[in-house]
Write an enzyme that holds these catalytic residues in place. Structure first.
Site, PDB file in Angstrom:
ATOM      1  N   HIS A 106       0.173  -3.032  11.094  1.00 46.79           N
ATOM      2  CA  HIS A 106       1.336  -3.696  11.687  1.00 46.79           C
ATOM      3  C   HIS A 106       1.608  -3.315  13.138  1.00 46.79           C
ATOM      4  O   HIS A 106       2.714  -3.535  13.634  1.00 46.79           O
ATOM      5  CB  HIS A 106       2.584  -3.466  10.837  1.00 46.79           C
ATOM      6  CG  HIS A 106       2.400  -3.860   9.401  1.00 46.79           C
ATOM      7  ND1 HIS A 106       2.168  -5.156   9.021  1.00 46.79           N
ATOM      8  CD2 HIS A 106       2.374  -3.114   8.267  1.00 46.79           C
ATOM      9  CE1 HIS A 106       2.025  -5.202   7.710  1.00 46.79           C
ATOM     10  NE2 HIS A 106       2.135  -3.987   7.224  1.00 46.79           N
TER      11      HIS A 106
ATOM     12  N   GLN B 137       0.829  -1.199   0.000  1.00 48.93           N
ATOM     13  CA  GLN B 137       0.000   0.000   0.000  1.00 48.93           C
ATOM     14  C   GLN B 137       0.867   1.254   0.000  1.00 48.93           C
ATOM     15  O   GLN B 137       1.890   1.322   0.673  1.00 48.93           O
ATOM     16  CB  GLN B 137      -0.901   0.000   1.232  1.00 48.93           C
ATOM     17  CG  GLN B 137      -1.888   1.151   1.279  1.00 48.93           C
ATOM     18  CD  GLN B 137      -2.896   0.987   2.411  1.00 48.93           C
ATOM     19  OE1 GLN B 137      -2.986  -0.066   3.022  1.00 48.93           O
ATOM     20  NE2 GLN B 137      -3.653   2.021   2.684  1.00 48.93           N
TER      21      GLN B 137
ATOM     22  N   ARG C 296      -8.991  -9.108   4.398  1.00 47.44           N
ATOM     23  CA  ARG C 296      -7.973  -8.588   5.313  1.00 47.44           C
ATOM     24  C   ARG C 296      -8.142  -7.083   5.479  1.00 47.44           C
ATOM     25  O   ARG C 296      -8.059  -6.549   6.591  1.00 47.44           O
ATOM     26  CB  ARG C 296      -6.585  -8.922   4.760  1.00 47.44           C
ATOM     27  CG  ARG C 296      -5.389  -8.397   5.567  1.00 47.44           C
ATOM     28  CD  ARG C 296      -4.101  -8.902   4.917  1.00 47.44           C
ATOM     29  NE  ARG C 296      -2.880  -8.440   5.560  1.00 47.44           N
ATOM     30  CZ  ARG C 296      -2.197  -7.351   5.223  1.00 47.44           C
ATOM     31  NH1 ARG C 296      -2.657  -6.575   4.241  1.00 47.44           N
ATOM     32  NH2 ARG C 296      -1.085  -7.029   5.842  1.00 47.44           N
TER      33      ARG C 296
ATOM     34  N   GLN D  48       2.320 -11.013  10.763  1.00 48.54           N
ATOM     35  CA  GLN D  48       2.669  -9.817   9.990  1.00 48.54           C
ATOM     36  C   GLN D  48       1.661  -8.701  10.179  1.00 48.54           C
ATOM     37  O   GLN D  48       2.007  -7.520  10.118  1.00 48.54           O
ATOM     38  CB  GLN D  48       2.764 -10.199   8.504  1.00 48.54           C
ATOM     39  CG  GLN D  48       3.268  -9.084   7.607  1.00 48.54           C
ATOM     40  CD  GLN D  48       2.435  -8.933   6.350  1.00 48.54           C
ATOM     41  OE1 GLN D  48       1.214  -8.830   6.425  1.00 48.54           O
ATOM     42  NE2 GLN D  48       3.087  -8.901   5.216  1.00 48.54           N
TER      43      GLN D  48
ATOM     44  N   SER E 213       4.808  -5.773   3.110  1.00 46.49           N
ATOM     45  CA  SER E 213       3.458  -5.756   3.677  1.00 46.49           C
ATOM     46  C   SER E 213       2.502  -6.533   2.769  1.00 46.49           C
ATOM     47  O   SER E 213       2.670  -7.732   2.574  1.00 46.49           O
ATOM     48  CB  SER E 213       2.995  -4.315   3.904  1.00 46.49           C
ATOM     49  OG  SER E 213       1.781  -4.265   4.607  1.00 46.49           O
ATOM     50  N   LEU E 214       1.500  -5.868   2.188  1.00 48.82           N
ATOM     51  CA  LEU E 214       0.569  -6.515   1.270  1.00 48.82           C
ATOM     52  C   LEU E 214       1.317  -7.230   0.150  1.00 48.82           C
ATOM     53  O   LEU E 214       0.891  -8.294  -0.339  1.00 48.82           O
ATOM     54  CB  LEU E 214      -0.389  -5.469   0.699  1.00 48.82           C
ATOM     55  CG  LEU E 214      -1.499  -5.845  -0.283  1.00 48.82           C
ATOM     56  CD1 LEU E 214      -1.034  -5.971  -1.709  1.00 48.82           C
ATOM     57  CD2 LEU E 214      -2.237  -7.114   0.153  1.00 48.82           C
TER      58      LEU E 214
END
Length: 314
Positions: A201, A11, A118, A250, A93-94
């Protein structure tokens, strides 16, 4: 012989109109987004092309859009005979989900549904406006952690270790503001609030992670064909059960991107090729380890440029 890792952004790299300049490869992009649209029940491509920016930035929309952008870029790049094979993969991340799809661990349709869910879980975990994230520029990791620990009211944590001197913090909005002020007093060059709708996170995402773990149990997960470095521990999982564990952790633990890049280099990777919108990860790579080659593939022109640069260096 050089070994390359393919990496995928998360993102923040999205923009309206991304993935529209692939020229002769545009049909591959269309196929990926069409598959996602069938899963989601709305036209994801139309959102990417001409929706208002705040629609694309919604976390449950942004995540499948970035997933599809990375997968399409990878499919195009990997179809070229002069592009190096992937020795390893990782994603920020993503982007870790994108890496797992491209490595054959997760099916695209399952993952589109999963990352949209998610996003919904993350958004529901914290009321709109209650959470925040900020980038702290110019302090060491330990200093940023100390700035967060100095805040005595509310939750704020260091969550993205992106590069030396670039750490992202997240938590409750007033606590993030207090940590930003403390970082400024400690000599940070900048403390920049990020335009996000959820504090990713950090421990505020723990309830979302518990629900995500249940979702992960419902889809088929294979061991990847190419080793994937996970954000949470900068290491490769040894089982599908561990993949579920790493993806769950994560969500509410830090992204260790510096350690992930260093881990890939220690395992013999000589260059990183970023697939997806923008050049964020290739820029971070140069800051983390100057000896690593770094390339970015996000449209037809950047693919051609990467092919030429790789040809010259071989």
């Amino acid at each position: 012989m050089p070994s390359f890792a393919y990496v995928f952004p998360g993102q923040g790299s999205q923009s309206i109109g991304m993935m529209t300049a692939w020229e002769q490869h545009q049909s591959t992009v269309s196929e990926v987004f069409a598959e996602a649209s069938n899963v989601l029940g709305y036209d994801l491509w139309s959102v990417v092309v001409d929706a208002p920016e705040d629609r694309l930035n919604q976390t449950e929309v942004n995540k499948p859009a970035m997933l599809c952008a990375g997968v399409a870029s990878w499919r195009i790049a990997s179809s070229q005979s002069d592009m190096p094979a992937a020795t390893m993969m990782a994603g920020h991340s993503l982007g870790e989900y994108t890496a797992l799809v491209c490595a054959g661990s997760l099916a695209l349709n399952d993952t589109v549904r999963l990352v949209a869910r998610r996003g919904q879980l993350m958004q529901s975990a914290v009321k709109p406006g209650a959470g925040a994230m900020a980038a702290i520029i110019g302090l060491g990791d330990a200093e940023v952690i100390a700035a967060c620990e100095s805040v005595t009211s509310g939750i704020v944590e260091a969550v993205n270790f992106n590069a030396p001197g670039q750490v992202v913090i997240a938590g409750e909005a007033p606590a993030v503001e207090a940590a930003m002020a403390q970082a400024g007093e400690m000599g940070a060059r900048r403390a920049l609030a990020l335009p996000v709708s959820v504090p990713s996170h950090c421990s505020l995402m723990r309830t979302a992670a518990d629900q995500l773990a249940l979702e992960l149990e419902t889809i088929e997960i294979r061991m990847p064909d190419v080793p994937v470095i996970h954000n949470q521990n900068a290491a490769v999982a040894s089982s599908t059960e561990e993949i579920i564990e790493r993806l769950t952790l994560q969500l509410y633990q830090p992204v260790k991107w510096v350690a992930s890049v260093q881990s890939m280099q220690q395992q013999g990777i000589s260059g990183l090729i970023e697939c997806g919108p923008g050049k964020v990860l290739s820029g971070l790579t140069r800051r983390i380890e100057k000896s690593l080659q770094a390339y970015a593939i996000f449209d037809a022109a950047s693919l051609t440029n990467t092919q030429q640069l790789l040809g010259e260096s071989s």
